[in-house]
Design an enzyme around this catalytic site. Structure first.
Site, PDB file in Angstrom:
ATOM      1  N   LYS A 103       0.871  -1.189   0.000  1.00  0.00           N
ATOM      2  CA  LYS A 103       0.000   0.000   0.000  1.00  0.00           C
ATOM      3  C   LYS A 103       0.896   1.222   0.000  1.00  0.00           C
ATOM      4  O   LYS A 103       2.022   1.181   0.511  1.00  0.00           O
ATOM      5  CB  LYS A 103      -0.886   0.012   1.255  1.00  0.00           C
ATOM      6  CG  LYS A 103      -2.140   0.826   1.092  1.00  0.00           C
ATOM      7  CD  LYS A 103      -3.194   0.068   0.301  1.00  0.00           C
ATOM      8  CE  LYS A 103      -4.438   0.882   0.076  1.00  0.00           C
ATOM      9  NZ  LYS A 103      -5.492   0.074  -0.553  1.00  0.00           N
ATOM     10  N   GLY A 213     -22.400   5.107   2.621  1.00  0.00           N
ATOM     11  CA  GLY A 213     -21.419   5.505   1.600  1.00  0.00           C
ATOM     12  C   GLY A 213     -22.060   5.355   0.237  1.00  0.00           C
ATOM     13  O   GLY A 213     -22.592   4.286  -0.093  1.00  0.00           O
ATOM     14  N   GLY A 215     -20.386   6.399  -2.721  1.00  0.00           N
ATOM     15  CA  GLY A 215     -19.330   6.718  -3.692  1.00  0.00           C
ATOM     16  C   GLY A 215     -19.242   5.595  -4.696  1.00  0.00           C
ATOM     17  O   GLY A 215     -20.234   4.898  -4.961  1.00  0.00           O
ATOM     18  N   ASN A 216     -18.063   5.386  -5.229  1.00  0.00           N
ATOM     19  CA  ASN A 216     -17.884   4.365  -6.257  1.00  0.00           C
ATOM     20  C   ASN A 216     -18.419   2.997  -5.785  1.00  0.00           C
ATOM     21  O   ASN A 216     -19.214   2.358  -6.472  1.00  0.00           O
ATOM     22  CB  ASN A 216     -16.394   4.277  -6.618  1.00  0.00           C
ATOM     23  CG  ASN A 216     -16.124   3.153  -7.581  1.00  0.00           C
ATOM     24  OD1 ASN A 216     -16.098   1.990  -7.190  1.00  0.00           O
ATOM     25  ND2 ASN A 216     -15.971   3.472  -8.844  1.00  0.00           N
ATOM     26  N   GLY A 218     -20.219   2.021  -2.839  1.00  0.00           N
ATOM     27  CA  GLY A 218     -21.585   1.960  -2.317  1.00  0.00           C
ATOM     28  C   GLY A 218     -22.611   2.100  -3.427  1.00  0.00           C
ATOM     29  O   GLY A 218     -23.601   1.358  -3.479  1.00  0.00           O
ATOM     30  N   TYR A 219     -22.365   3.041  -4.340  1.00  0.00           N
ATOM     31  CA  TYR A 219     -23.323   3.256  -5.427  1.00  0.00           C
ATOM     32  C   TYR A 219     -23.429   2.013  -6.324  1.00  0.00           C
ATOM     33  O   TYR A 219     -24.536   1.553  -6.625  1.00  0.00           O
ATOM     34  CB  TYR A 219     -22.939   4.490  -6.267  1.00  0.00           C
ATOM     35  CG  TYR A 219     -23.588   4.477  -7.634  1.00  0.00           C
ATOM     36  CD1 TYR A 219     -24.975   4.585  -7.763  1.00  0.00           C
ATOM     37  CD2 TYR A 219     -22.830   4.299  -8.790  1.00  0.00           C
ATOM     38  CE1 TYR A 219     -25.589   4.515  -9.006  1.00  0.00           C
ATOM     39  CE2 TYR A 219     -23.438   4.226 -10.037  1.00  0.00           C
ATOM     40  CZ  TYR A 219     -24.815   4.333 -10.146  1.00  0.00           C
ATOM     41  OH  TYR A 219     -25.414   4.242 -11.366  1.00  0.00           O
TER      42      TYR A 219
HETATM   43  P1  NAD Z   1     -15.429   7.185  -2.709  1.00  0.00           P
HETATM   44  O1  NAD Z   1     -14.573   8.329  -2.318  1.00  0.00           O
HETATM   45  O2  NAD Z   1     -15.880   7.042  -4.116  1.00  0.00           O
HETATM   46  O3  NAD Z   1     -16.758   7.195  -1.815  1.00  0.00           O
HETATM   47  C1  NAD Z   1     -16.758   7.308  -0.433  1.00  0.00           C
HETATM   48  C2  NAD Z   1     -18.182   7.576   0.015  1.00  0.00           C
HETATM   49  O4  NAD Z   1     -18.213   7.610   1.443  1.00  0.00           O
HETATM   50  C3  NAD Z   1     -18.732   8.924  -0.446  1.00  0.00           C
HETATM   51  O5  NAD Z   1     -20.084   8.762  -0.822  1.00  0.00           O
HETATM   52  C4  NAD Z   1     -18.659   9.775   0.803  1.00  0.00           C
HETATM   53  O6  NAD Z   1     -19.621  10.791   0.822  1.00  0.00           O
HETATM   54  C5  NAD Z   1     -18.946   8.741   1.848  1.00  0.00           C
HETATM   55  N1  NAD Z   1     -18.530   9.168   3.184  1.00  0.00           N
HETATM   56  C6  NAD Z   1     -17.422   9.852   3.551  1.00  0.00           C
HETATM   57  N2  NAD Z   1     -17.452  10.101   4.865  1.00  0.00           N
HETATM   58  C7  NAD Z   1     -18.593   9.549   5.331  1.00  0.00           C
HETATM   59  C8  NAD Z   1     -19.205   9.474   6.597  1.00  0.00           C
HETATM   60  N3  NAD Z   1     -18.643  10.045   7.660  1.00  0.00           N
HETATM   61  N4  NAD Z   1     -20.384   8.818   6.710  1.00  0.00           N
HETATM   62  C9  NAD Z   1     -20.964   8.262   5.628  1.00  0.00           C
HETATM   63  N5  NAD Z   1     -20.448   8.303   4.417  1.00  0.00           N
HETATM   64  C10 NAD Z   1     -19.280   8.932   4.258  1.00  0.00           C
HETATM   65  O7  NAD Z   1     -14.638   5.876  -2.209  1.00  0.00           O
HETATM   66  P2  NAD Z   1     -14.869   4.380  -2.654  1.00  0.00           P
HETATM   67  O8  NAD Z   1     -13.904   4.055  -3.725  1.00  0.00           O
HETATM   68  O9  NAD Z   1     -16.311   4.122  -2.837  1.00  0.00           O
HETATM   69  O10 NAD Z   1     -14.334   3.621  -1.341  1.00  0.00           O
HETATM   70  C11 NAD Z   1     -15.159   3.408  -0.211  1.00  0.00           C
HETATM   71  C12 NAD Z   1     -14.493   2.399   0.703  1.00  0.00           C
HETATM   72  O11 NAD Z   1     -14.263   1.189  -0.019  1.00  0.00           O
HETATM   73  C13 NAD Z   1     -13.112   2.790   1.260  1.00  0.00           C
HETATM   74  O12 NAD Z   1     -12.992   2.236   2.552  1.00  0.00           O
HETATM   75  C14 NAD Z   1     -12.142   2.099   0.323  1.00  0.00           C
HETATM   76  O13 NAD Z   1     -10.869   1.860   0.925  1.00  0.00           O
HETATM   77  C15 NAD Z   1     -12.901   0.801   0.081  1.00  0.00           C
HETATM   78  N6  NAD Z   1     -12.497   0.089  -1.123  1.00  0.00           N
HETATM   79  C16 NAD Z   1     -12.601   0.666  -2.355  1.00  0.00           C
HETATM   80  C17 NAD Z   1     -12.244  -0.055  -3.477  1.00  0.00           C
HETATM   81  C18 NAD Z   1     -12.426   0.514  -4.859  1.00  0.00           C
HETATM   82  O14 NAD Z   1     -12.237  -0.237  -5.831  1.00  0.00           O
HETATM   83  N7  NAD Z   1     -12.826   1.763  -5.008  1.00  0.00           N
HETATM   84  C19 NAD Z   1     -11.729  -1.355  -3.350  1.00  0.00           C
HETATM   85  C20 NAD Z   1     -11.619  -1.916  -2.076  1.00  0.00           C
HETATM   86  C21 NAD Z   1     -12.014  -1.187  -0.976  1.00  0.00           C
END
Ligand code: NAD
Length: 408
Positions: A103, A213, A215-216, A218-219
């Site tokens: 990482k 959440g 974002g990418n 959750g959506y």
């Molecule tokens: P992102 O930045 O696209 O989305 C994050 C979401 O979390 C946003 O909707 C944001 O508004 C929300 N958020 C932030 N603070 C918050 C709070 N206090 N309460 C509620 N919601 C809150 O990020 P992502 O890529 O969707 O990643 C989300 C999680 O998934 C992270 O922990 C990341 O490490 C993990 N993850 C992501 C991937 C990937 O491929 N993107 C892979 C493995 C793990």
């Protein structure tokens, strides 16, 4: 208080008893990363040249090149990067892909940077860690606050120094420079495939689901689940959430979020706080935002019977123990959110083999891979009568240890 890293590796000691045939040194080695790199590098910003701190932690590579994202955040600490690198070693082993774990992170607030400055930081970080990365050495990817665009600058910087276009050094790239179809959807879709396994194994009928959440990850999870007729009753982002017991229209919420910046502006539904969302009386809770959101303060209030950890580390160790005592089934992050690294692996394969796969092919291969991983973990859990988290650690450590022993 134990550090996040100490908490993360504590589980190694808890699963030793299930792997009694392995020498002590295997477990001790897994508690120590192979290499911790701290770089201090100058970057030219609007207000002058400043020196930034970056990290690359290479945890273990016995199964293949190191693999793991790069996080840009003012909150980045070495402790956090070490934990994330450790989880990557386990995640790639559970997914059974030929990688180790790593990482990276840079202590920087991207919200204070303009585009030119973000590019400067991205390129400077790659110059600083150039010697330790490469397509067969260590392959970074995006993480929090690092985007496809950031990956493009990073590939370009690496290729310039190498004097050779090297797309396979980084995954999560834009498609036009060798990114994979389906990478954007991969983590959320992988989570959805896990949901389908839970529904099958535990015979769940019309489960209600809450997603923290939007974002990418959750959506996309919510979108695929909604499309298949599952009832998502609550979603939230950093500003708060919305609730409807009859289910939410995910595409409508996506549009609202795009237009206004938050799902809270979807006035068609009832408002709900993030705290309330986590404590809702739903069948399945999906934390897909931050680390440590379920902790000793709120764990006893959680009513969901199943948790799919799409964020990294959304449950603290104390919360995990409390929920386990309450028989909540938790699908751990190193299994549940592995869809992202699996499709990163597909991207790397396409790059080194000069192939381009269709989205359907990627989705089909992802489904096979993550379903197999889930079933391997479930079998291990049933065999040893342990939680899915312990089972995934047992499986991962066994897979790493078997190769480590051959190399000792
Ligand atoms: P992102 O930045 O696209 O989305 C994050 C979401 O979390 C946003 O909707 C944001 O508004 C929300 N958020 C932030 N603070 C918050 C709070 N206090 N309460 C509620 N919601 C809150 O990020 P992502 O890529 O969707 O990643 C989300 C999680 O998934 C992270 O922990 C990341 O490490 C993990 N993850 C992501 C991937 C990937 O491929 N993107 C892979 C493995 C793990």
């Amino acid at each position: 208080m134990a550090s996040l890293y100490e908490d993360s590796i504590a589980l190694i000691d808890e699963i030793k008893e299930y792997l009694s045939g392995y020498p002590h040194i295997v477990f001790e080695k897994l508690k120590e990363p192979d290499r911790i790199i701290t770089v201090k590098f100058p970057v030219k910003l609007k207000d002058g040249v400043t020196i930034l701190t970056g990290y690359r932690v290479q945890h273990n590579s016995v199964r293949g090149p190191y693999k793991g994202g790069i996080r840009f955040s003012p909150m980045v600490t070495l402790d956090e990067v070490m934990s994330l690198a450790f989880w990557m070693s386990l995640k790639t082993a559970v997914a059974d892909i030929p990688y180790g774990g790593a990482k990276g992170g840079v202590v920087v607030d991207t919200k204070k940077l303009d585009e030119q400055e973000l590019e400067a930081v991205s390129r400077a970080y790659i110059r600083a860690i150039f010697d330790v990365i490469g397509p067969q050495k260590d392959i970074p990817a995006p993480d929090m606050y690092t985007t496809e665009q950031v990956m493009e600058w990073m590939v370009d910087e690496y290729s310039k120094i190498k004097k050779e276009f090297t797309p396979a050094v980084i995954t999560g790239k834009p498609i036009k420079i060798g990114g994979s179809q389906g990478r954007k959807e991969a983590t959320g879709l992988g989570g959805f495939y896990i949901l389908e396994q839970l529904v099958r194994d535990y015979d769940l009928k019309d489960p209600t689901i809450a997603v923290q959440g939007f974002g990418n990850v959750g959506y996309h999870f919510a979108k695929f689940a909604h499309e298949q007729g599952y009832k998502i009753v609550a979603v939230s982002d950093s500003q708060g959430g919305v609730y409807n017991k009859e289910g939410l229209d995910i595409e409508y919420l996506y549009e609202i979020k795009q237009e206004t910046g938050s799902v809270i502006n979807a006035t068609r539904y009832d408002p709900i706080t993030n705290k309330e969302l986590l404590e809702l009386d739903v069948d399945i809770l999906v934390p897909a935002a931050l680390e440590g959101v379920i902790n000793k303060e709120n764990a006893k209030n959680i009513k969901a019977k199943f948790i799919i950890e799409l964020a990294n580390g959304p449950l603290t160790k104390e919360a995990d123990t409390i929920l386990d005592e309450h028989n909540v089934i938790v699908v751990p992050d190193i299994l549940a959110n592995s869809g992202g690294v699996v499709v990163s692996y597909f991207e790397w394969l396409q790059n080194i083999r000069s192939e381009v796969w269709s989205k359907d092919t990627v989705f089909e291969k992802l489904k096979l891979k993550i379903t197999r991983s889930y079933q391997d973990v479930k079998k291990t859990a049933d065999k040893y009568k342990v939680s899915l988290r312990k089972a995934s650690y047992i499986l991962a450590v066994k897979r790493i240890a078997d190769i480590m022993l051959k190399k000792l």
